[in-house]
Design a protein around this motif. Structure first.
Motif, short mmCIF file in Angstrom:
data_model
loop_
_atom_site.label_atom_id
_atom_site.label_comp_id
_atom_site.label_asym_id
_atom_site.label_seq_id
_atom_site.Cartn_x
_atom_site.Cartn_y
_atom_site.Cartn_z
N ARG A 33 9.37 -15.18 30.58
CA ARG A 33 8.93 -14.47 29.38
C ARG A 33 7.46 -14.08 29.50
NH1 ARG A 33 12.96 -14.22 25.72
NH2 ARG A 33 14.56 -15.80 25.96
N LEU A 34 7.05 -13.12 28.68
CA LEU A 34 5.67 -12.64 28.71
C LEU A 34 4.67 -13.71 28.29
CD1 LEU A 34 6.26 -9.08 27.21
CD2 LEU A 34 5.79 -9.67 29.59
N SER A 35 5.10 -14.64 27.42
CA SER A 35 4.25 -15.75 27.00
C SER A 35 5.15 -16.88 26.51
CB SER A 35 3.27 -15.34 25.90
OG SER A 35 3.92 -15.29 24.65
N SER A 36 4.54 -18.00 26.16
CA SER A 36 5.30 -19.15 25.67
C SER A 36 5.47 -19.13 24.15
CB SER A 36 4.61 -20.45 26.09
OG SER A 36 3.33 -20.55 25.47
N ALA A 37 5.10 -18.03 23.50
CA ALA A 37 5.23 -17.92 22.05
C ALA A 37 6.68 -18.15 21.64
CB ALA A 37 4.75 -16.55 21.58
N TYR A 38 6.85 -18.83 20.49
CA TYR A 38 8.21 -19.14 20.04
C TYR A 38 8.21 -19.38 18.54
CZ TYR A 38 12.66 -21.54 19.45
OH TYR A 38 13.91 -21.90 19.01
N GLY A 39 9.31 -19.05 17.92
CA GLY A 39 9.56 -19.41 16.53
C GLY A 39 8.96 -18.45 15.51
N TYR A 40 9.04 -18.88 14.26
CA TYR A 40 8.54 -18.07 13.14
C TYR A 40 7.09 -17.67 13.36
CZ TYR A 40 12.47 -19.54 10.14
OH TYR A 40 13.69 -19.76 9.58
N SER A 41 6.27 -18.62 13.80
CA SER A 41 4.83 -18.39 13.90
C SER A 41 4.40 -17.83 15.26
CB SER A 41 4.08 -19.69 13.65
OG SER A 41 4.44 -20.65 14.63
N GLN A 42 5.32 -17.80 16.21
CA GLN A 42 5.01 -17.35 17.57
C GLN A 42 3.84 -18.14 18.17
OE1 GLN A 42 6.83 -14.60 19.58
NE2 GLN A 42 8.03 -15.94 18.28
N ALA A 43 3.80 -19.42 17.87
CA ALA A 43 2.76 -20.30 18.41
C ALA A 43 2.98 -20.50 19.90
CB ALA A 43 2.78 -21.64 17.69
N LEU A 44 1.91 -20.45 20.66
CA LEU A 44 1.97 -20.72 22.09
C LEU A 44 2.10 -22.22 22.33
CD1 LEU A 44 -0.93 -18.37 23.24
CD2 LEU A 44 1.52 -17.93 23.39
N ASP A 45 2.67 -22.59 23.46
CA ASP A 45 2.89 -24.01 23.78
C ASP A 45 1.62 -24.84 23.62
OD1 ASP A 45 5.53 -23.41 24.38
OD2 ASP A 45 5.28 -23.61 26.55
N GLY A 46 0.53 -24.40 24.22
CA GLY A 46 -0.71 -25.17 24.19
C GLY A 46 -1.28 -25.35 22.80
N THR A 47 -1.25 -24.28 22.00
CA THR A 47 -1.77 -24.36 20.64
C THR A 47 -0.86 -25.23 19.77
OG1 THR A 47 -2.54 -22.10 20.97
CG2 THR A 47 -2.70 -22.97 18.75
N TRP A 48 0.44 -25.12 19.99
CA TRP A 48 1.40 -25.95 19.26
C TRP A 48 1.18 -27.43 19.59
CZ3 TRP A 48 4.23 -25.10 15.14
CH2 TRP A 48 5.22 -26.01 14.80
N ASP A 49 0.98 -27.72 20.85
CA ASP A 49 0.71 -29.11 21.24
C ASP A 49 -0.57 -29.64 20.61
OD1 ASP A 49 3.04 -29.10 22.74
OD2 ASP A 49 2.02 -28.75 24.65
N GLU A 50 -1.60 -28.78 20.56
CA GLU A 50 -2.87 -29.17 19.92
C GLU A 50 -2.63 -29.47 18.43
OE1 GLU A 50 -7.16 -27.11 18.80
OE2 GLU A 50 -5.86 -26.13 20.28
N TYR A 51 -1.86 -28.63 17.77
CA TYR A 51 -1.53 -28.83 16.35
C TYR A 51 -0.80 -30.16 16.15
CZ TYR A 51 1.69 -28.48 12.38
OH TYR A 51 2.46 -28.74 11.26
N ARG A 52 0.21 -30.40 16.97
CA ARG A 52 0.99 -31.64 16.80
C ARG A 52 0.13 -32.87 17.05
NH1 ARG A 52 6.56 -31.42 19.75
NH2 ARG A 52 5.16 -31.25 21.51
N GLN A 53 -0.76 -32.80 18.02
CA GLN A 53 -1.64 -33.92 18.31
C GLN A 53 -2.63 -34.15 17.17
OE1 GLN A 53 -4.09 -33.42 21.77
NE2 GLN A 53 -4.82 -35.52 21.74
N GLN A 54 -3.27 -33.09 16.70
CA GLN A 54 -4.30 -33.24 15.66
C GLN A 54 -3.72 -33.63 14.31
OE1 GLN A 54 -7.09 -30.03 15.31
NE2 GLN A 54 -7.71 -30.17 17.45
N THR A 55 -2.50 -33.20 14.02
CA THR A 55 -1.90 -33.49 12.71
C THR A 55 -0.99 -34.72 12.74
OG1 THR A 55 0.00 -32.04 13.12
CG2 THR A 55 -1.94 -31.07 12.02
N GLY A 56 -0.68 -35.20 13.94
CA GLY A 56 0.24 -36.34 14.05
C GLY A 56 1.69 -35.97 13.82
N LYS A 57 2.00 -34.70 13.78
CA LYS A 57 3.37 -34.23 13.54
C LYS A 57 4.09 -34.06 14.87
CE LYS A 57 2.21 -31.96 9.24
NZ LYS A 57 3.21 -32.06 8.21
N ARG A 58 4.39 -35.15 15.51
CA ARG A 58 4.99 -35.13 16.85
C ARG A 58 6.37 -34.49 16.90
NH1 ARG A 58 0.73 -36.13 19.48
NH2 ARG A 58 -0.35 -38.06 19.17
N THR A 59 7.11 -34.55 15.80
CA THR A 59 8.48 -33.99 15.81
C THR A 59 8.55 -32.58 15.23
OG1 THR A 59 8.98 -35.00 13.67
CG2 THR A 59 9.52 -36.29 15.65
#
Length: 191
Positions: A88-114
């Motif tokens: 794919r052109l990028s790792s963007a996915y889902g409603y928000s089209q968040a990239l893998d790295g940014t999504w991982d940063e979000y989950r880590q900073q917010t504690g929302k691992r699932t």
């Protein structure tokens, strides 16, 4: 049938089975119809508005632009020789089209691992988190759909450098996001 032909047929079949389960609401130009058809969306938007202060209409306009409200949206494939998918052109996915790295940063900073990008509640929470960080770091108000979208698309560093200025198409799209945000705000006041 040759082995090469069978292999290509399998690759094309697998590529064509990549989605469809995350259908969009029927009337994307009407905010009232969207939230009437999908009340869970409004609950998610309101939760983010309470938590982060990002207006519902800004969230909706951004999701419209990013995924057209399709939960499992992905960027298109790249093809080698015009027929062989190479990724794919990028790792963007889902409603928000968040990239893998940014999504991982979000989950880590917010504690929302699932948290998952194809769940509206998680995707909107991500957007609220991202936009509030943009406001904190760059001074872009969460109510400014145009500039929040530019920072969302280009990343905060790209936005700070002004990388969008050399992309007339992106500036045009950001204007469309702003106009849709205004339209959704007007519609939501009457439903």
């Amino acid at each position: 049938m040759s082995k090469l032909f069978r292999a290509m047929a399998l690759v094309l079949l697998a590529a064509s089975c990549g989605g469809g389960s995350g259908t969009a609401p029927r009337q994307l130009d009407n905010a009232c119809m969207i939230v009437r058809e999908r009340p869970e969306y409004l609950r998610a938007f309101k939760a983010v508005e309470r938590k982060y202060g990002v207006p519902v209409h800004v969230q909706m306009a951004t999701i419209y632009q990013e995924s057209k409200f399709i939960s499992d949206a992905r960027p298109p494939f790249r093809y080698a020789a015009g027929v062989i998918p190479t990724g794919r052109l990028s790792s963007a996915y889902g409603y928000s089209q968040a990239l893998d790295g940014t999504w991982d940063e979000y989950r880590q900073q917010t504690g929302k691992r699932t948290a998952r990008r194809d769940r509206i509640r998680d995707a909107t929470d991500f957007m609220g988190w991202y936009m509030v960080e943009t406001q904190s770091r760059l001074g872009v108000p969460v109510s400014d759909a145009r500039n929040q979208y530019l920072a969302y698309h280009e990343g905060r560093t790209g936005y700070a450098r002004g990388s969008y200025r050399g992309k007339a198409w992106l500036v045009r799209v950001a204007g469309e996001v702003d106009a849709r945000s205004d339209l959704y705000a007007q519609q939501l006041r009457s439903c």
